[in-house]
Design a protein around this motif. Structure first.
Motif, PDB file in Angstrom:
ATOM      1  N   THR A 159       0.847  -1.201   0.000  1.00 49.75           N
ATOM      2  CA  THR A 159       0.000   0.000   0.000  1.00 49.75           C
ATOM      3  C   THR A 159       0.883   1.253   0.000  1.00 49.75           C
ATOM      4  OG1 THR A 159      -0.228  -0.166   2.420  1.00 49.75           O
ATOM      5  CG2 THR A 159      -2.025  -1.077   1.077  1.00 49.75           C
ATOM      6  N   ALA A 160       1.211   1.786   1.174  1.00 52.87           N
ATOM      7  CA  ALA A 160       1.959   3.042   1.251  1.00 52.87           C
ATOM      8  C   ALA A 160       3.394   2.865   1.742  1.00 52.87           C
ATOM      9  CB  ALA A 160       1.237   4.022   2.178  1.00 52.87           C
ATOM     10  N   GLN A 161       3.645   1.811   2.530  1.00 49.25           N
ATOM     11  CA  GLN A 161       4.971   1.661   3.107  1.00 49.25           C
ATOM     12  C   GLN A 161       6.002   1.258   2.059  1.00 49.25           C
ATOM     13  OE1 GLN A 161       5.449  -0.350   6.907  1.00 49.25           O
ATOM     14  NE2 GLN A 161       3.250  -0.115   7.317  1.00 49.25           N
ATOM     15  N   PHE A 162       7.222   1.720   2.271  1.00 50.14           N
ATOM     16  CA  PHE A 162       8.313   1.455   1.344  1.00 50.14           C
ATOM     17  C   PHE A 162       9.584   1.210   2.140  1.00 50.14           C
ATOM     18  CE2 PHE A 162       8.165   5.949   2.285  1.00 50.14           C
ATOM     19  CZ  PHE A 162       9.496   6.270   2.552  1.00 50.14           C
ATOM     20  N   PHE A 163      10.600   0.707   1.462  1.00 49.64           N
ATOM     21  CA  PHE A 163      11.907   0.604   2.102  1.00 49.64           C
ATOM     22  C   PHE A 163      12.997   0.934   1.100  1.00 49.64           C
ATOM     23  CE2 PHE A 163      10.945  -3.691   0.584  1.00 49.64           C
ATOM     24  CZ  PHE A 163      12.141  -4.116   0.000  1.00 49.64           C
ATOM     25  N   ILE A 164      14.132   1.396   1.630  1.00 48.85           N
ATOM     26  CA  ILE A 164      15.302   1.691   0.814  1.00 48.85           C
ATOM     27  C   ILE A 164      16.395   0.722   1.201  1.00 48.85           C
ATOM     28  CG2 ILE A 164      17.046   3.409   0.195  1.00 48.85           C
ATOM     29  CD1 ILE A 164      14.984   5.587   0.842  1.00 48.85           C
ATOM     30  N   ASN A 165      16.904   0.006   0.223  1.00 50.64           N
ATOM     31  CA  ASN A 165      17.947  -0.990   0.468  1.00 50.64           C
ATOM     32  C   ASN A 165      19.286  -0.308   0.767  1.00 50.64           C
ATOM     33  OD1 ASN A 165      16.720  -3.759  -0.220  1.00 50.64           O
ATOM     34  ND2 ASN A 165      16.141  -2.543  -2.005  1.00 50.64           N
ATOM     35  N   VAL A 166      19.955  -0.773   1.803  1.00 45.60           N
ATOM     36  CA  VAL A 166      21.307  -0.282   2.107  1.00 45.60           C
ATOM     37  C   VAL A 166      22.330  -1.404   1.928  1.00 45.60           C
ATOM     38  CG1 VAL A 166      20.531   1.570   3.611  1.00 45.60           C
ATOM     39  CG2 VAL A 166      21.020  -0.676   4.591  1.00 45.60           C
ATOM     40  N   ALA A 167      21.899  -2.483   1.292  1.00 44.18           N
ATOM     41  CA  ALA A 167      22.770  -3.597   0.909  1.00 44.18           C
ATOM     42  C   ALA A 167      22.176  -4.218  -0.349  1.00 44.18           C
ATOM     43  CB  ALA A 167      22.871  -4.636   2.023  1.00 44.18           C
ATOM     44  N   ASP A 168      22.943  -5.072  -1.010  1.00 41.71           N
ATOM     45  CA  ASP A 168      22.420  -5.813  -2.153  1.00 41.71           C
ATOM     46  C   ASP A 168      21.639  -7.007  -1.615  1.00 41.71           C
ATOM     47  OD1 ASP A 168      23.561  -4.067  -3.978  1.00 41.71           O
ATOM     48  OD2 ASP A 168      25.376  -5.267  -4.200  1.00 41.71           O
ATOM     49  N   ASN A 169      20.309  -6.894  -1.643  1.00 45.73           N
ATOM     50  CA  ASN A 169      19.426  -7.894  -1.038  1.00 45.73           C
ATOM     51  C   ASN A 169      18.770  -8.742  -2.116  1.00 45.73           C
ATOM     52  OD1 ASN A 169      19.870  -6.979   1.685  1.00 45.73           O
ATOM     53  ND2 ASN A 169      18.574  -5.216   1.220  1.00 45.73           N
ATOM     54  N   ASP A 170      19.570  -9.572  -2.782  1.00 50.43           N
ATOM     55  CA  ASP A 170      19.039 -10.341  -3.903  1.00 50.43           C
ATOM     56  C   ASP A 170      17.983 -11.355  -3.483  1.00 50.43           C
ATOM     57  OD1 ASP A 170      20.829 -11.999  -2.604  1.00 50.43           O
ATOM     58  OD2 ASP A 170      21.922 -12.599  -4.404  1.00 50.43           O
ATOM     59  N   PHE A 171      17.939 -11.729  -2.208  1.00 51.37           N
ATOM     60  CA  PHE A 171      16.923 -12.673  -1.751  1.00 51.37           C
ATOM     61  C   PHE A 171      15.525 -12.055  -1.743  1.00 51.37           C
ATOM     62  CE2 PHE A 171      18.277 -10.403   1.986  1.00 51.37           C
ATOM     63  CZ  PHE A 171      17.133 -10.265   2.763  1.00 51.37           C
ATOM     64  N   LEU A 172      15.446 -10.741  -1.946  1.00 53.30           N
ATOM     65  CA  LEU A 172      14.160 -10.056  -2.042  1.00 53.30           C
ATOM     66  C   LEU A 172      13.671  -9.935  -3.487  1.00 53.30           C
ATOM     67  CD1 LEU A 172      14.699  -7.079   0.460  1.00 53.30           C
ATOM     68  CD2 LEU A 172      13.663  -9.314   0.920  1.00 53.30           C
ATOM     69  N   ASP A 173      14.472 -10.384  -4.452  1.00 54.77           N
ATOM     70  CA  ASP A 173      14.120 -10.251  -5.866  1.00 54.77           C
ATOM     71  C   ASP A 173      13.108 -11.303  -6.296  1.00 54.77           C
ATOM     72  OD1 ASP A 173      15.916  -8.167  -6.014  1.00 54.77           O
ATOM     73  OD2 ASP A 173      17.525  -9.400  -6.867  1.00 54.77           O
ATOM     74  N   TYR A 174      12.395 -10.975  -7.358  1.00 52.16           N
ATOM     75  CA  TYR A 174      11.436 -11.913  -7.956  1.00 52.16           C
ATOM     76  C   TYR A 174      12.152 -13.145  -8.505  1.00 52.16           C
ATOM     77  CZ  TYR A 174       8.066 -13.783 -11.329  1.00 52.16           C
ATOM     78  OH  TYR A 174       7.233 -14.600 -12.045  1.00 52.16           O
ATOM     79  N   THR A 175      11.599 -14.326  -8.216  1.00 54.15           N
ATOM     80  CA  THR A 175      12.133 -15.563  -8.793  1.00 54.15           C
ATOM     81  C   THR A 175      11.058 -16.410  -9.467  1.00 54.15           C
ATOM     82  OG1 THR A 175      11.908 -16.697  -6.648  1.00 54.15           O
ATOM     83  CG2 THR A 175      14.057 -15.706  -7.165  1.00 54.15           C
ATOM     84  N   ALA A 176       9.813 -16.311  -8.986  1.00 52.59           N
ATOM     85  CA  ALA A 176       8.730 -17.127  -9.549  1.00 52.59           C
ATOM     86  C   ALA A 176       7.384 -16.547  -9.124  1.00 52.59           C
ATOM     87  CB  ALA A 176       8.844 -18.571  -9.051  1.00 52.59           C
ATOM     88  N   PRO A 177       6.320 -16.817  -9.895  1.00 52.89           N
ATOM     89  CA  PRO A 177       4.992 -16.291  -9.556  1.00 52.89           C
ATOM     90  C   PRO A 177       4.312 -17.122  -8.474  1.00 52.89           C
ATOM     91  CG  PRO A 177       4.855 -17.536 -11.578  1.00 52.89           C
ATOM     92  CD  PRO A 177       6.309 -17.525 -11.185  1.00 52.89           C
ATOM     93  N   THR A 178       4.996 -17.276  -7.348  1.00 52.56           N
ATOM     94  CA  THR A 178       4.466 -18.008  -6.200  1.00 52.56           C
ATOM     95  C   THR A 178       4.542 -17.095  -4.979  1.00 52.56           C
ATOM     96  OG1 THR A 178       6.636 -18.889  -5.602  1.00 52.56           O
ATOM     97  CG2 THR A 178       5.312 -20.185  -7.152  1.00 52.56           C
ATOM     98  N   GLN A 179       3.865 -17.469  -3.909  1.00 53.00           N
ATOM     99  CA  GLN A 179       3.885 -16.638  -2.716  1.00 53.00           C
ATOM    100  C   GLN A 179       5.311 -16.432  -2.214  1.00 53.00           C
ATOM    101  OE1 GLN A 179       1.133 -17.748   0.347  1.00 53.00           O
ATOM    102  NE2 GLN A 179       1.872 -16.215   1.792  1.00 53.00           N
ATOM    103  N   ARG A 180       6.129 -17.465  -2.280  1.00 51.58           N
ATOM    104  CA  ARG A 180       7.501 -17.372  -1.811  1.00 51.58           C
ATOM    105  C   ARG A 180       8.413 -16.645  -2.806  1.00 51.58           C
ATOM    106  NH1 ARG A 180      10.271 -20.266   2.126  1.00 51.58           N
ATOM    107  NH2 ARG A 180      12.532 -20.333   1.884  1.00 51.58           N
ATOM    108  N   GLY A 181       8.102 -16.788  -4.089  1.00 51.45           N
ATOM    109  CA  GLY A 181       9.014 -16.285  -5.110  1.00 51.45           C
ATOM    110  C   GLY A 181       8.698 -14.928  -5.687  1.00 51.45           C
TER     111      GLY A 181
END
Length: 199
Positions: free
Chosen positions: A119-141
């Motif tokens: 909705t409105a909340q956001f975050f700014i990455n202060v590290a390379d957080n590749d585990f937060l990237d899209y991997t698949a159209p599933t709840q986990r991914g």
């Protein structure tokens, strides 16, 4: 006369296309200093539209960064200084499958375990957080939608990220012990057209 009219129409067309291709610039004003963002509407149209609308409505005035984790990210935009969560519009669809990565300095949508709950909340990455990237159209991914990046004021972001944290309000940890206030978030300009293709 027709040639003159055609020239005007052609010029108008190209000017309108240039404006369309430009990316919005956003200023986050905090009690520690300013952070400027460039957003990517071509990559995350609904997310950018949503964020810009909240900013234009004045929603973010006097909200806080309520969750700060060093070497990870800083999160805000949902709570006022009394730790009361602000009412929001309906959630938007997750757009994380846009090839943008959660790298240092990028801004992304915060959400719950439901991929489509941003909705409105956001975050700014202060590290390379590749585990937060899209991997698949599933709840986990599904990942977390990146929709812009910091272009000025990363020193302020890092200052926020290094602030001492602990319990606060309803949260047991990760809350800045000296309140980090978001005084305002506003649209300030558009970027040059040739910056519309983030890497």
């Amino acid at each position: 006369m027709r040639i003159f009219q055609l020239a005007i129409l052609t010029t108008t067309f190209f000017l309108s296309m240039a404006v369309y291709a430009n990316n919005p610039k956003i200023k986050i004003t905090t009690n520690l200093g300013d952070v400027t963002l460039e957003l990517y509407p071509e990559k995350a149209p609904k997310t950018v539209e949503n964020f810009v609308q909240y900013a234009s409505d004045g929603f973010y005035k006097n909200t806080i960064f309520h969750r700060v984790i060093p070497n990870f990210m800083i999160q805000g935009g949902g709570f006022d200084p009394t730790y009361t969560q602000k009412p929001t519009r309906q959630p938007i669809k997750n757009e994380a499958a846009n090839n943008l990565k959660n790298q240092i300095g990028t801004i992304a949508m915060a959400r719950t375990s439901d991929p489509h709950s941003g909705t409105a909340q956001f975050f700014i990455n202060v590290a390379d957080n590749d585990f937060l990237d899209y991997t698949a159209p599933t709840q986990r991914g599904f990942g977390y939608t990146v929709f812009g990046k910091v272009i000025e004021g990363m020193d302020i972001v890092n200052q926020i990220a290094s602030t001492p944290t602990g319990p606060g309000g309803p949260f047991r940890s990760d809350v800045p012990q000296k309140m980090i206030l978001i005084e305002n978030i506003e649209v300030i300009a558009t970027a040059d057209a040739d910056s519309s293709n983030p890497q």
